[in-house]
Design an enzyme around this catalytic site. Structure first.
Site, PDB file in Angstrom:
ATOM      1  N   HIS A 322      43.144 -16.261  25.166  1.00  0.00           N
ATOM      2  CA  HIS A 322      43.910 -15.456  24.211  1.00  0.00           C
ATOM      3  C   HIS A 322      45.338 -15.412  24.755  1.00  0.00           C
ATOM      4  CE1 HIS A 322      44.739 -12.747  21.030  1.00  0.00           C
ATOM      5  NE2 HIS A 322      43.461 -12.483  20.758  1.00  0.00           N
ATOM      6  N   TYR A 352      52.026 -16.888  23.649  1.00  0.00           N
ATOM      7  CA  TYR A 352      52.708 -16.449  22.427  1.00  0.00           C
ATOM      8  C   TYR A 352      54.219 -16.396  22.654  1.00  0.00           C
ATOM      9  CZ  TYR A 352      48.387 -15.026  20.077  1.00  0.00           C
ATOM     10  OH  TYR A 352      47.164 -15.006  19.460  1.00  0.00           O
ATOM     11  N   GLU A 429      51.169 -22.814  15.237  1.00  0.00           N
ATOM     12  CA  GLU A 429      50.870 -22.673  13.800  1.00  0.00           C
ATOM     13  C   GLU A 429      52.122 -22.343  12.996  1.00  0.00           C
ATOM     14  OE1 GLU A 429      47.776 -19.810  13.206  1.00  0.00           O
ATOM     15  OE2 GLU A 429      46.178 -21.164  13.844  1.00  0.00           O
ATOM     16  N   GLU A 524      42.494 -25.461  17.841  1.00  0.00           N
ATOM     17  CA  GLU A 524      42.020 -24.073  17.734  1.00  0.00           C
ATOM     18  C   GLU A 524      41.068 -23.948  16.557  1.00  0.00           C
ATOM     19  OE1 GLU A 524      44.971 -20.876  18.013  1.00  0.00           O
ATOM     20  OE2 GLU A 524      44.038 -19.984  16.249  1.00  0.00           O
ATOM     21  N   ALA A 530      39.602 -16.165   8.858  1.00  0.00           N
ATOM     22  CA  ALA A 530      40.904 -16.589   9.367  1.00  0.00           C
ATOM     23  C   ALA A 530      41.619 -15.492  10.142  1.00  0.00           C
ATOM     24  CB  ALA A 530      41.782 -17.074   8.217  1.00  0.00           C
ATOM     25  N   SER A 531      41.236 -14.243   9.943  1.00  0.00           N
ATOM     26  CA  SER A 531      41.846 -13.138  10.682  1.00  0.00           C
ATOM     27  C   SER A 531      41.419 -13.131  12.142  1.00  0.00           C
ATOM     28  CB  SER A 531      41.464 -11.807  10.051  1.00  0.00           C
ATOM     29  OG  SER A 531      40.063 -11.606  10.130  1.00  0.00           O
ATOM     30  N   TRP A 558      38.561 -20.815  20.017  1.00  0.00           N
ATOM     31  CA  TRP A 558      39.325 -19.576  20.230  1.00  0.00           C
ATOM     32  C   TRP A 558      38.337 -18.409  20.343  1.00  0.00           C
ATOM     33  CZ3 TRP A 558      44.393 -18.327  20.882  1.00  0.00           C
ATOM     34  CH2 TRP A 558      44.770 -16.992  20.655  1.00  0.00           C
ATOM     35  N   LYS A 563      37.792  -9.056  23.667  1.00  0.00           N
ATOM     36  CA  LYS A 563      38.339  -8.229  22.591  1.00  0.00           C
ATOM     37  C   LYS A 563      37.265  -8.010  21.531  1.00  0.00           C
ATOM     38  CE  LYS A 563      41.439  -9.674  19.577  1.00  0.00           C
ATOM     39  NZ  LYS A 563      42.698 -10.106  18.975  1.00  0.00           N
ATOM     40  N   GLU A 565      36.278  -8.379  18.574  1.00  0.00           N
ATOM     41  CA  GLU A 565      36.386  -9.056  17.289  1.00  0.00           C
ATOM     42  C   GLU A 565      35.537 -10.319  17.315  1.00  0.00           C
ATOM     43  OE1 GLU A 565      40.489  -9.895  16.646  1.00  0.00           O
ATOM     44  OE2 GLU A 565      40.472 -11.687  17.877  1.00  0.00           O
TER      45      GLU A 565
END
Length: 598
Positions: A322, A352, A429, A524, A530-531, A558, A563, A565
């Site tokens: 991540h 990021y 992206e 990825e 997609a979220s 990914w 986390k 999710e």
């Protein structure tokens, strides 16, 4: 006579006494009733108070989860025209989705943001009558549109606040939207306008093109959400920020595009038979190999294939971290060793650029570069390949920070020139409508030519992955006009997918690009929405795996984190940062390990 009179006096005296007792009891009863009413009204007042939204910092390594609960036990702010309930939020930071869901997303939007919100299954359907809301209470609204028969056509809408957090005095909220076509008509085109309780700023989005204006947010579809087939649901989402918690106060959905039909009614979406992708051109057969660096050496691109030092096609199967700013603890030798033991042969280091503590948005650049170097070292010690990922997402157009990108890749490629196990991914992206090439000098191709040239000045042969438009989906567009192969060799192009959102329409895009000879690398993917969150579509995911394996396409899952999710490969309860056992992995993580074992 005298006795009679005395008898009457005794009777009257007794009656007065009884009457007094009766009146006293009645008075006591009335007082008790009044006191009871006061007590009950106080309890009702206390129970009806609105809970505060509590959040945690995105950089908390321990990631303490704080939940606010109301009468409903759902963990999202579900909006309905017929029911009202206090919102419940659970989660941590989510500056991004990616896929991206996350990724959003991510990640994703393809990709999920780094939120730690739990996946939620909407318990209330908000249909296209819209409405107004405050802290989760919703009613009323409007809808318009016609189908091909001239009849009003409807899109059922479900809007959920799935996560919230605070940062630098701003409250961030992640919303997920499901648009469902309940009719037998195919709907083409829609517009959704949402009014919030306060002025908002869009931090990230996926599945739509967003235009904010004060308290209002207008959303138009992107390519894959524009068409909604009968009984189909399309998902989109976004992250907004404001000075206070921004709830939905009203919305309006207008499917102004005409439907095409009529089509036979379908009672169950799972019974639909989507068009299968075109048959790809038969690929060069991929041998069964271990896939580790010492055996296969420096890689190169030949046609659509990634090949090893002997010219043999090779398929990399990797795991992405991540965001390095948010989950640095997983960059360690023990974690990478665990992944290798399960068959992973590639690590992707996702740095990021524009999100919270991103490389170009306030992050400690020296520390981030040190993490990248450590990741390269740990992966190399485990005999693995490693992808250095310039994780463009919220910046949308990679040209936003092109000077920083040039400087970063110059430094890293200079230091690691000749390391045959390093792959450079120069723009994760691109999104927000940025074109592959439009002659403006502000497009993806122009960016890629400059950054690739920077790397090539130091490393003439390293494989470089270039991101593609619309969250790295439009590989078919790039196939018509790739980088000039006479000037740029060993170039591959990124395709990202989240299986629950990206189905046959994106598989067909891949097949089209592949048949045109474009070398594609799936740098990825996940099996959820997609979220980066939501349900896991293992059927769609298996179609992707079958297709990619048949073509020898490399892929990277990914993400390596705990986390809370769907796309996280580790269970949210897993406190380990290495030495993982099979049971430490989440549903998506176990699914991927099983794929690697096959």
């Amino acid at each position: 006579m005298k006795k009679f009179i005395e008898k009457i006096k005794e009777t009257l005296t007794a009656s007065k006494l009884n009457m007094g007792i009766f009146l006293s009891c009645l008075l006591v009863s009335i007082v008790c009733i009044i006191l009871l009413v006061i007590v009950l009204s106080r309890d009702t007042s206390v129970n009806s108070s609105v809970p505060a939204h509590e959040t945690a910092s995105p950089t908390d390594a321990t990631k303490k989860e704080i939940t606010t609960k109301a009468d409903s036990t759902t963990e999202s702010e579900n909006i309905s025209e017929s029911e009202t309930t206090d919102a419940t939020t659970e989660g941590e930071s989510n500056p991004e989705n990616t896929s991206e869901n996350t990724e959003a997303p991510s990640e994703n939007g393809e990709e999920n943001s780094p939120s730690s919100g739990l996946s939620t299954s909407p318990s209330q359907n908000e249909n296209s009558q819209g409405g107004n809301s405050g802290n989760g209470n919703f009613s009323g609204g409007s809808s318009s549109g016609v189908n091909s028969s001239g009849e009003a056509s409807q899109i059922n809408v479900n809007i959920s606040a799935v996560n919230s957090w605070e940062n630098n005095g701003q409250t961030y909220v992640q919303y997920s939207i499901d648009l469902t076509n309940p009719t037998g008509q195919r709907i083409l085109g829609w517009q959704l306008s949402i009014e919030f309780t306060t002025e908002i700023t869009v931090s990230d989005s996926w599945g739509g093109t967003l235009t904010p204006s004060g308290k209002q947010l207008d959303i138009k579809p992107v390519d894959y959400t524009n068409e909604i087939n009968p009984y189909e649901t399309k998902n989109l989402g976004f992250i907004i920020s404001a000075g206070s918690y921004a709830s939905v106060s009203s919305y309006n959905i207008n499917n102004s595009g005409s439907s095409q039909g009529p089509q036979p009614p379908q009672s169950n979406p799972s019974e639909q038979n989507p068009t299968s992708p075109q048959e790809p051109v038969p690929p060069v057969s991929v041998p069964s190999v271990s896939g580790f660096y010492s055996e296969h050496g420096a890689l190169h691109v030949s046609g659509t294939s990634l090949c090893d030092k002997n010219g043999t096609p090779i398929q990399l199967k990797g795991v992405s971290t991540h965001g390095l700013s948010w989950f640095p603890e997983y960059v360690n030798a023990e974690a990478f060793s665990s992944l290798r033991s399960f068959g992973v042969n590639t690590i992707r280091l996702a740095m990021y650029t524009s999100e919270y503590n991103g490389y170009c948005s306030g992050g400690d650049q020296s520390s981030l570069k040190a993490l990248v170097r450590q990741g390269i070292q740990y992966a190399t010690e485990q005999d693995m390949y490693v992808i250095v990922d310039w994780h463009v997402l919220n910046d949308r157009n990679p040209n936003t920070y092109i000077e920083q990108a040039v400087s970063f890749f110059h430094e890293i490629s200079s230091q690691y020139a000749g390391w045959g196990n390093i792959i450079y991914e120069i723009c994760n992206e691109p999104n927000g409508g940025v074109a592959w090439y439009d002659g403006s000098g502000n497009d993806i191709k122009t960016y890629a030519e400059r950054v690739v040239s920077t790397i090539r000045a130091n490393d003439a042969n390293a494989v470089i992955i270039v991101g593609t438009p619309t969250w790295s989906q439009d590989v078919d567009v790039v196939a018509a006009n790739p980088l000039d192969p006479s000037r740029y060799s060993n170039i591959m192009y990124a395709l990202h997918f989240y299986a629950a959102t990206h189905t046959d329409f994106l598989r067909n895009k891949f097949v089209s690009a592949y048949n045109q000879g474009l070398p594609v690398f799936v740098s990825e993917f996940s099996i959820c929405e997609a979220s980066g969150n939501g349900w896991n579509d293992v059927n769609s995911a298996q179609k992707w795996m079958d297709l990619l394996n048949s073509c020898g396409i490399s892929y990277v899952a990914w993400n390596l984190s705990n986390k809370a999710e769907s796309s996280s490969l580790l269970n949210s309860s897993c406190g380990k940062t290495g030495g993982f056992s099979y049971d430490d992995f989440s549903e998506s993580g176990k699914w991927y390990l099983n794929q690697l074992a096959n």
